[in-house]
Design an enzyme around this catalytic site. Structure first.
Site: not given
Ligand code: NDP
Length: 266
Positions: A76, A110
């Site tokens: 994104k 979103d």
């Molecule tokens: P990004 O890759 O931009 O961000 C991922 C985030 O998750 C970061 O804050 C990361 O932390 C954290 N993270 C990843 N793995 C772990 C873990 N094992 N434990 C703790 N924190 C973790 O992803 P997005 O923000 O684009 O998406 C996030 C989620 O939201 C996705 O799973 C997506 O599918 C879902 N989503 C669903 C939507 C829907 O329509 N239902 C709409 C939008 C999103 P760090 O900074 O430490 O790496």
């Protein structure tokens, strides 16, 4: 599991969702249901686009005649840079989840979609604990802050949460632990649930009536744990429909068939 393609092998189609991983996406099912309901002869597919490949993928899809794409994890922020123009909310959140290829216009549906779904939930107050600092967390944080919610933010990598709050110029407190304290709503905007990883939230400390909302769909470890402790658990299906409905109205200039989109998710 959704049928998906590598972006370089994209089949003839009109719309796509791009991301990595992508096999979990329910978007093709939801959009095909919307096209059937409205009698549109259009095709929507899922394409794997790894990080760093958004620009060549968009060029390729434009060349194949695709009209628009949705963007999901982890693209994104990168998608923002690939757009020629950004609508206000996308620019401020630095996160794009919908791109009109003609003119490369980026929008974020979103954040506004998340607010659409909140109006259906029994959230009893305005204190929110937000988990995550990625593209989706940014749009949720901006949407909630703009509606006057009190935000605390926890992210595995604290510095990213600090950057997010600074960039968004919102009044939110970054915290060292996902403590529930007086939260009325806890939002899991991390991608931890996609890999089945638990998030260390002590739901036993939740006040009665607290709502747990996971952006990921299904019975995630986060929601399982929340429900075991008596919280109302809400998964990401409602948001998928809400953000998709907004993109549908934008791209197709007609009212989105929300009920069919919801039914299409199965
Ligand atoms: P990004 O890759 O931009 O961000 C991922 C985030 O998750 C970061 O804050 C990361 O932390 C954290 N993270 C990843 N793995 C772990 C873990 N094992 N434990 C703790 N924190 C973790 O992803 P997005 O923000 O684009 O998406 C996030 C989620 O939201 C996705 O799973 C997506 O599918 C879902 N989503 C669903 C939507 C829907 O329509 N239902 C709409 C939008 C999103 P760090 O900074 O430490 O790496």
């Amino acid at each position: 599991m959704t049928e998906w393609y590598e972006w370089a092998e994209a089949p003839p189609a009109d719309f796509a969702v791009i991301g990595d991983p992508i096999s979990h996406s329910l978007s093709p099912r939801m959009w095909q249901a919307a096209f059937s309901e409205t009698g549109l002869d259009l095709r929507y597919v899922a394409l794997r686009v790894p990080a760093g490949k958004v620009e060549p993928a968009l060029l390729h899809l434009d060349g194949l005649g695709y009209q628009a794409v949705n963007v999901t994890v982890p693209l994104k922020a990168e998608a923002c840079l690939a757009c020629a123009s950004l609508e206000d909310f996308a620019r401020r959140s630095a996160a794009v989840n919908a791109i009109l290829l003609k003119g490369r216009v980026g929008r974020n549906t979103d954040g506004p979609g998340f607010l659409d779904t909140l109006s259906d939930l029994p959230v009893r107050g305005r204190n929110v604990l937000l988990l995550g600092a990625g593209g989706s967390a940014r749009s949720v944080a901006l949407a909630l802050a703009s509606e006057g919610y009190n935000l605390r933010v926890f992210n595995r990598t604290r510095v990213r949460a600090e950057e997010m709050v600074r960039d968004l110029q919102i009044d939110a407190k970054v915290v060292d632990a996902p403590a529930l304290l007086d939260a009325h709503l806890i939002v899991n905007a991390t991608s931890a649930s996609l890999t089945g990883s638990p998030v260390p939230v002590r739901f036993e400390e939740a006040a009665p009536g607290t709502v747990a909302y996971d952006l990921v769909y299904g019975d995630t470890p986060f929601l399982k744990s929340a429900r075991e402790h008596g919280l109302l658990g809400v998964d990401g299906r409602a948001l998928l429909v809400a953000q998709g409905a907004r993109a549908f109205a934008w791209w197709l200039h007609r009212d989105p068939p929300r009920a069919a989109m919801e039914a299409g998710l199965g």
